[in-house]
Write an enzyme that holds these catalytic residues in place. Structure first.
Site, PDB file in Angstrom:
ATOM      1  N   TYR A  90      -1.235 -36.552 -25.866  1.00 59.14           N
ATOM      2  CA  TYR A  90      -2.191 -35.847 -26.716  1.00 59.14           C
ATOM      3  C   TYR A  90      -2.767 -36.928 -27.627  1.00 59.14           C
ATOM      4  CZ  TYR A  90       0.895 -31.833 -25.648  1.00 59.14           C
ATOM      5  OH  TYR A  90       1.664 -30.887 -25.028  1.00 59.14           O
ATOM      6  N   CYS A 138       2.293 -40.696 -29.435  1.00 59.48           N
ATOM      7  CA  CYS A 138       1.382 -41.267 -28.435  1.00 59.48           C
ATOM      8  C   CYS A 138       0.558 -42.399 -29.045  1.00 59.48           C
ATOM      9  CB  CYS A 138       0.454 -40.183 -27.891  1.00 59.48           C
ATOM     10  SG  CYS A 138       1.310 -38.805 -27.090  1.00 59.48           S
TER      11      CYS A 138
END
Length: 369
Positions: A107, A113
């Site tokens: 995401y 991330c």
């Protein structure tokens, strides 16, 4: 920021959605660098192939004279010799990091991330991105591990957990003789139950770069620098990341602005995006209050964010540009990755205005490997 919010709106969505080592000398490295386009290599050919260096390479002198002229013969002898060796090196040892085919499932607004992207970008490692739909998560339906980030190596080897991904890749970049599967064995999965009794997956050694003593000495040149790096990488995961959601969803207005950003940057269908923006924003504003209580934050959660980043800057100190010294280490990259997901939001602007983090943050933005 996105991880907690997306788990919340997921429940709503499902209700309404149909379901070997080089031996080349410094001469080789100097010649190779002539073709670089970076502003750091400005010395000319004559300056790099200085007379003292050439005098140590006696065999080149004989070839040069046989070539029919000292300057002409020397140049072509060196050139042909280096071309041969460089071709041999490229065949034997691909450029580490760039010989891997990496695919990152993510995401975009997830701080974990973001940590992985910061690491890959800093080290110049190419990778492809698959943006995962946070409601249906069809893009990772093939995986029993249902969180992001997931990094696939050459389409066959799966790396889970942002800190494991970073530690394993850093080990690979340094320990040239080890393969990714060999390195991954150093970070075994461990099943455990959290305080709520829910089963969770944890990874052993995930903050350790698995290098030998000689490699460790080169990577961690200052006393206790390895211990410091591990301490602050863990701090980023265990504390800093938990300050993001309470701050970006602090008020209804901020929650709506945050979800507007999430929907804009994420992979949502038209209905999902509308649903996530308004219902998700309202839900996360309420949940942010619970998060504040869970982590014993102050009523004004900004103060906890300010203190955290000021603690980080104080740990770096005045004599270092980064925690890693003149260059960022893995702790610098982790903290930068977490904070970066707030860019464009009120919480980020307030942090930059009311803490001492700005100079370090700008140095991180501008620093190149």
């Amino acid at each position: 920021m996105a991880a907690a919010s997306l788990r919340t709106i997921n429940k709503f969505g499902r209700m309404v959605y149909d379901k070997p080592a080089s031996k080349l000398t410094a001469l080789v490295q100097s010649f190779r660098s002539l073709g670089r386009t970076y502003g750091t290599d400005r010395l000319g050919f004559a300056a790099r192939l200085s007379l003292p260096v050439l005098m140590r390479c006696g065999s080149f002198w004989g070839f040069a004279f046989l070539g029919g002229g000292f300057g002409f013969g020397l140049y072509h002898t060196v050139k042909l010799t280096l071309q041969f060796h460089l071709a041999e090196e490229e065949e034997k040892a691909p450029d580490l990091g760039k010989d891997l085919r990496l695919t990152l499932y993510q995401y975009k607004t997830c701080p974990f991330c973001s940590k992985v992207r910061v690491f890959l970008d800093y080290h110049g490692i190419p990778y492809e991105i698959v943006e995962v739909n946070p409601v249906m998560r069809q893009e990772i339906k093939w995986s029993t591990y249902r969180k992001v980030p997931i990094l696939m190596v050459d389409g066959t080897v799966q790396l889970n957990d942002s800190s494991v991904i970073i530690s394993a890749l850093m080990t690979y970049l340094i320990s040239k003789e080890k393969t990714i599967p060999q390195i991954l064995a150093c970070y075994p999965e461990m099943k455990a139950k959290n305080e709520s009794g829910k089963e969770v997956t944890e990874f052993c050694n995930k903050y350790w770069v698995m290098v030998n003593d000689a490699e460790s000495g080169r990577l961690y040149q200052e006393k206790d620098s390895r211990k410091e790096e591990i301490q602050w990488r863990k701090w980023a995961d265990d504390w800093l990341v938990h300050l993001i959601s309470p701050n970006v969803y602090r008020t209804p207005h901020e929650a709506l602005a945050s979800f507007d950003y999430i929907v804009r940057e994420g992979k949502f269908g038209r209905f999902e995006g509308f649903f996530a923006k308004y219902v998700g924003a309202a839900a996360m504003w309420i949940i942010s209050k619970r998060l504040r209580d869970r982590y014993n934050l102050q009523k004004d959660v900004r103060q906890d964010l300010y203190k955290a980043v000021n603690d980080w800057v104080a740990a770096i100190g005045r004599k270092r540009k980064f925690m890693g010294g003149d260059s960022p280490n893995l702790a610098d990259l982790a903290v930068f990755g977490v904070l970066r997901v707030m860019e464009g939001l009120q919480a980020f602007n307030d942090m930059m205005e009311n803490t001492k983090v700005k100079n370090w943050y700008r140095r991180m933005e501008n620093h190149k490997q």
